[in-house]
Scaffold this motif. Sequence first.
Motif, PDB file in Angstrom:
ATOM      1  N   LEU A 493      -1.339 -35.058 -42.159  1.00 28.54           N
ATOM      2  CA  LEU A 493      -1.024 -35.010 -40.732  1.00 28.54           C
ATOM      3  C   LEU A 493      -1.878 -35.997 -39.952  1.00 28.54           C
ATOM      4  N   ASP A 494      -3.107 -36.167 -40.386  1.00 28.39           N
ATOM      5  CA  ASP A 494      -3.979 -37.125 -39.720  1.00 28.39           C
ATOM      6  C   ASP A 494      -3.417 -38.537 -39.857  1.00 28.39           C
ATOM      7  N   TYR A 495      -2.911 -38.859 -41.034  1.00 27.63           N
ATOM      8  CA  TYR A 495      -2.335 -40.190 -41.226  1.00 27.63           C
ATOM      9  C   TYR A 495      -1.074 -40.363 -40.371  1.00 27.63           C
ATOM     10  N   GLY A 496      -0.271 -39.302 -40.282  1.00 24.75           N
ATOM     11  CA  GLY A 496       0.898 -39.366 -39.418  1.00 24.75           C
ATOM     12  C   GLY A 496       0.526 -39.590 -37.965  1.00 24.75           C
ATOM     13  N   ALA A 497      -0.554 -38.938 -37.519  1.00 21.93           N
ATOM     14  CA  ALA A 497      -1.011 -39.121 -36.141  1.00 21.93           C
ATOM     15  C   ALA A 497      -1.539 -40.536 -35.916  1.00 21.93           C
ATOM     16  N   VAL A 498      -2.197 -41.086 -36.919  1.00 23.74           N
ATOM     17  CA  VAL A 498      -2.670 -42.472 -36.811  1.00 23.74           C
ATOM     18  C   VAL A 498      -1.490 -43.416 -36.605  1.00 23.74           C
ATOM     19  N   GLU A 499      -0.435 -43.222 -37.390  1.00 21.83           N
ATOM     20  CA  GLU A 499       0.746 -44.067 -37.246  1.00 21.83           C
ATOM     21  C   GLU A 499       1.350 -43.942 -35.851  1.00 21.83           C
ATOM     22  N   MET A 500       1.382 -42.724 -35.329  1.00 21.92           N
ATOM     23  CA  MET A 500       1.911 -42.524 -33.972  1.00 21.92           C
ATOM     24  C   MET A 500       1.027 -43.212 -32.939  1.00 21.92           C
ATOM     25  N   SER A 501      -0.286 -43.124 -33.120  1.00 20.17           N
ATOM     26  CA  SER A 501      -1.200 -43.727 -32.143  1.00 20.17           C
ATOM     27  C   SER A 501      -1.088 -45.248 -32.129  1.00 20.17           C
ATOM     28  N   LYS A 502      -0.565 -45.814 -33.210  1.00 23.75           N
ATOM     29  CA  LYS A 502      -0.382 -47.270 -33.286  1.00 23.75           C
ATOM     30  C   LYS A 502       1.018 -47.697 -32.866  1.00 23.75           C
ATOM     31  N   LEU A 605      -0.560 -22.500 -39.309  1.00 22.46           N
ATOM     32  CA  LEU A 605      -1.591 -23.412 -39.794  1.00 22.46           C
ATOM     33  C   LEU A 605      -1.144 -24.861 -39.637  1.00 22.46           C
ATOM     34  N   LEU A 606       0.126 -25.134 -39.923  1.00 28.91           N
ATOM     35  CA  LEU A 606       0.666 -26.482 -39.754  1.00 28.91           C
ATOM     36  C   LEU A 606       0.521 -26.939 -38.304  1.00 28.91           C
ATOM     37  N   HIS A 607       0.851 -26.058 -37.362  1.00 29.49           N
ATOM     38  CA  HIS A 607       0.731 -26.406 -35.944  1.00 29.49           C
ATOM     39  C   HIS A 607      -0.723 -26.695 -35.574  1.00 29.49           C
ATOM     40  N   ASP A 608      -1.616 -25.842 -36.044  1.00 27.54           N
ATOM     41  CA  ASP A 608      -3.034 -26.045 -35.727  1.00 27.54           C
ATOM     42  C   ASP A 608      -3.521 -27.405 -36.220  1.00 27.54           C
ATOM     43  N   LEU A 609      -3.189 -27.716 -37.468  1.00 28.30           N
ATOM     44  CA  LEU A 609      -3.680 -28.960 -38.049  1.00 28.30           C
ATOM     45  C   LEU A 609      -3.014 -30.183 -37.421  1.00 28.30           C
ATOM     46  N   MET A 614      -3.494 -34.822 -33.658  1.00 28.83           N
ATOM     47  CA  MET A 614      -3.041 -35.538 -32.464  1.00 28.83           C
ATOM     48  C   MET A 614      -4.154 -35.630 -31.421  1.00 28.83           C
ATOM     49  N   LEU A 615      -4.926 -34.572 -31.279  1.00 32.56           N
ATOM     50  CA  LEU A 615      -6.075 -34.621 -30.367  1.00 32.56           C
ATOM     51  C   LEU A 615      -7.084 -35.679 -30.829  1.00 32.56           C
ATOM     52  N   LYS A 616      -7.357 -35.679 -32.105  1.00 32.92           N
ATOM     53  CA  LYS A 616      -8.356 -36.588 -32.660  1.00 32.92           C
ATOM     54  C   LYS A 616      -8.011 -38.039 -32.362  1.00 32.92           C
ATOM     55  N   HIS A 617      -6.729 -38.371 -32.403  1.00 34.32           N
ATOM     56  CA  HIS A 617      -6.322 -39.760 -32.234  1.00 34.32           C
ATOM     57  C   HIS A 617      -5.786 -40.058 -30.833  1.00 34.32           C
ATOM     58  N   GLY A 618      -6.095 -39.168 -29.893  1.00 39.23           N
ATOM     59  CA  GLY A 618      -5.811 -39.440 -28.491  1.00 39.23           C
ATOM     60  C   GLY A 618      -4.360 -39.368 -28.088  1.00 39.23           C
ATOM     61  N   LEU A 619      -3.520 -38.663 -28.845  1.00 41.80           N
ATOM     62  CA  LEU A 619      -2.099 -38.589 -28.512  1.00 41.80           C
ATOM     63  C   LEU A 619      -1.822 -37.663 -27.329  1.00 41.80           C
ATOM     64  N   PHE A 620      -2.800 -36.862 -26.936  1.00 42.84           N
ATOM     65  CA  PHE A 620      -2.668 -36.051 -25.724  1.00 42.84           C
ATOM     66  C   PHE A 620      -3.417 -36.680 -24.553  1.00 42.84           C
ATOM     67  N   GLY A 621      -3.824 -37.918 -24.701  1.00 46.73           N
ATOM     68  CA  GLY A 621      -4.477 -38.635 -23.624  1.00 46.73           C
ATOM     69  C   GLY A 621      -5.985 -38.502 -23.654  1.00 46.73           C
ATOM     70  N   SER A 622      -6.592 -39.054 -22.619  1.00 47.45           N
ATOM     71  CA  SER A 622      -8.047 -39.087 -22.515  1.00 47.45           C
ATOM     72  C   SER A 622      -8.609 -37.708 -22.178  1.00 47.45           C
ATOM     73  N   GLY A 656     -14.272 -33.030 -26.892  1.00 48.89           N
ATOM     74  CA  GLY A 656     -12.969 -33.031 -26.237  1.00 48.89           C
ATOM     75  C   GLY A 656     -11.830 -33.456 -27.142  1.00 48.89           C
ATOM     76  N   ARG A 657     -12.091 -33.547 -28.443  1.00 54.13           N
ATOM     77  CA  ARG A 657     -11.062 -34.026 -29.382  1.00 54.13           C
ATOM     78  C   ARG A 657     -10.914 -33.111 -30.597  1.00 54.13           C
ATOM     79  N   THR A 658     -11.689 -32.038 -30.643  1.00 51.45           N
ATOM     80  CA  THR A 658     -11.704 -31.176 -31.828  1.00 51.45           C
ATOM     81  C   THR A 658     -11.476 -29.732 -31.426  1.00 51.45           C
ATOM     82  N   LEU A 659     -10.488 -29.085 -32.054  1.00 52.54           N
ATOM     83  CA  LEU A 659     -10.242 -27.670 -31.804  1.00 52.54           C
ATOM     84  C   LEU A 659     -11.378 -26.835 -32.376  1.00 52.54           C
ATOM     85  N   MET A 660     -11.754 -25.806 -31.656  1.00 49.79           N
ATOM     86  CA  MET A 660     -12.751 -24.880 -32.182  1.00 49.79           C
ATOM     87  C   MET A 660     -12.173 -24.114 -33.367  1.00 49.79           C
ATOM     88  N   PRO A 661     -13.010 -23.772 -34.345  1.00 46.25           N
ATOM     89  CA  PRO A 661     -12.540 -22.921 -35.438  1.00 46.25           C
ATOM     90  C   PRO A 661     -12.323 -21.493 -34.950  1.00 46.25           C
TER      91      PRO A 661
END
Length: 715
Positions: A493-502, A605-609, A614-622, A656-661
């Motif tokens: 999912l992280d790789y998918g988010a990277v592709e979206m951010s680009k 779990l899929l939604h959480d991850l 998406m948060l990590k790679h700024g897809l929800f903005g600053s 501001g980019r990481t969900l709490m556990p």
Amino acid sequence: MTHPSPSPSPLAAPAPGSSSAPKLSSVPSPSPQPSPPAVSQPSPTASGTGESRTPAHPQPTQPPPSVDGEYSGIDPAAMDDFERVLGRAEDTLGRNEPLIRRALERLDLDTSGLSALRETRSWIGTGRPDLRRRSETIRKEQTGWGASSGGVPAGPVAFDEALYGKAARDPDVYAATTRLAEAAKSGEIDEKTLAELEKRTGDATFATALMNALGATRFRGLMTDTVGPGRENDKQAKRLQTALGRTLGTAGSKLGKVWYDELTSDLDPSGKAGYTDWKRGYATVLALKHGTFGSVFLLTIAKKIDACDRQAPLHPNVMADLMGALGRDPAAAQDFFASDPSALKHYLTERSLGDGGEALGKALEAATLTFRDHDGSPDKPSRGYLSAKLASEFVHLEAGRITNGGDSFVKSVSTGRILAGYIGDIDRVAKGGRDPITSGVQGADSPSASGQDPWGAQFNKRELHRVMKEAFTDSGAFAPVLAAQTAFTGLLLDYGAVEMSKGRGDAVLLANAKRIGAGFGMITDAAGLAKIDQGKELDEAQTRNMKVLTAVVNTGLAIPQKAAWPIGAGVIGAWTGLLEDSLKGDAEDRARGDANAAVDRTRVLLHDLTAQAMLKHGLFGSAEPPDKTHPWASLEGMRHGEDPRKNPNNFLEDDGRTLMPMDKLVDEKAAGGPDDRRLEAYERWLYGGLSGKPWQDVEDPLDQGFTNGFARYGA
């Protein structure tokens, strides 16, 4: 008046007129023999009785030991006296030789003959340390390593000249060798000897000298004497096993091939009708159990013992400890199974080691999980290639064994860890359609993941499912696989988010969602969780596995996604530890989604991850200042200019980019009971429209791909 020379006199006077020193060996005789006392003749007395007024010399109660070419008799007290006399002679020569030389030179006389004095003094200086060392050696043997507390016995003591040479003239090595030889004869080890040996097991110089002095045959004999009937609960024997094994391990490769060949000489089954004394084999393996050895040596030992065991089975403990030693040396373990095409099948289907599969499981983990790479080629395989090949063969052979009936010879937890190490291959097989023709190695990279994939294992889908189903009756095997699937999901999912951010769209993210869904579906189906009828009571195994699944949902965000990929046994163990900690609490109280459907829990779990990626790679903005779709823009109760980190509804870490556990989203220790305000705020943001178009664009296709993948196995 002529004064007599002091006695004893270690030096022969040079011949008159000689201009050279007397011919002396480079080292003085190490064993000066006390001259036998002269027989006393009665001396006349004043009374004429013939009685002597001088007491007779005390006579030893026992005769001194015989002396031959290998032994000498050394009286430590006489040795010390002799050494001190030599010391005085050395000092005298040192003081007087220059005086004599100057006197002769003033008289213009020849001084060449004085070189004999210098050479004699040099000879004495060279020989005295060895005399002191010999004296120390006797004392070490008698009192330092022995049980004697009354000092060194009077009179000559037998001294083994050959052993002294083998012991590298080291007093401790000589004493240890002598005392261990006595232990071999008596069957008992002195406590003081054992304690002294234990203190030196890590000293490489001592260890190497001791092993050479003992020799491989005597070493194995000592180890052999510590096993067998009556020794099972002998603490002294086990301490000796450990001490000798560690000492051998410390000596390591310094002993050389000849020594190790001698150690294993009697383990060669050729010409012995397949028989070997099981105690000798066990003794050799026990030495491996406590030391660290070179992979080549360990492999040689393992192959010899394996050959003996196949011709005439040894005691199961021998083979279990052998596998334990291989488990501590991944290279040797891999070579053992990879170099012999029959080895894996033999130990998986024919040879039980009687320990519940613990040792074999560890050896297989080491052989399949330690080395992961994409080096080499099928013709010139790297260790990573061999790892994947063994993992593929392992599943194939285990599936065949299940079909034919019979219990597994591998502990299920080890099976789970091996499967976890190849989680990417499990997902690929779960999503794919065509099975490989044979077990083997997968080399193609996935287009939906970053970087180069390591060599992967080819699995037949039905065989893989069969092996997982059997293993997952133990939740300890299910947990590492589910934890690895969670980590791998985060990676995809992280790789998918990277592709979206680009700006490359969400195609990779959605493709990976389908792959993830298929993997979760196959895994949970094998665990008996994918097809649970409504209202049906779970059996014991399903109940345990459902708790594990709930724990994964609750801790999924805490499982590190940054670990090096592919994963090894150590990382898998760390992830499993997180789940075990979660299971200690009341996991069911914090579960979200339909408690009767694994698909709903894994979808959460899929939604959480996905949201995390998406948060990590700024897809929800600053985050600062927060864009309108960022969580900090919509926290309830937050006033203008307030720090969102201090808001009680905040569900992000300080970056501001990481969900709490989950343990932060739900405060279990709140005064009024569990406080889940942060969890509610998170779900309000994600599902209530506040996450905006970034989430809305991916949620439905993400769910569809996941459900389609999962539906191959469950609801």
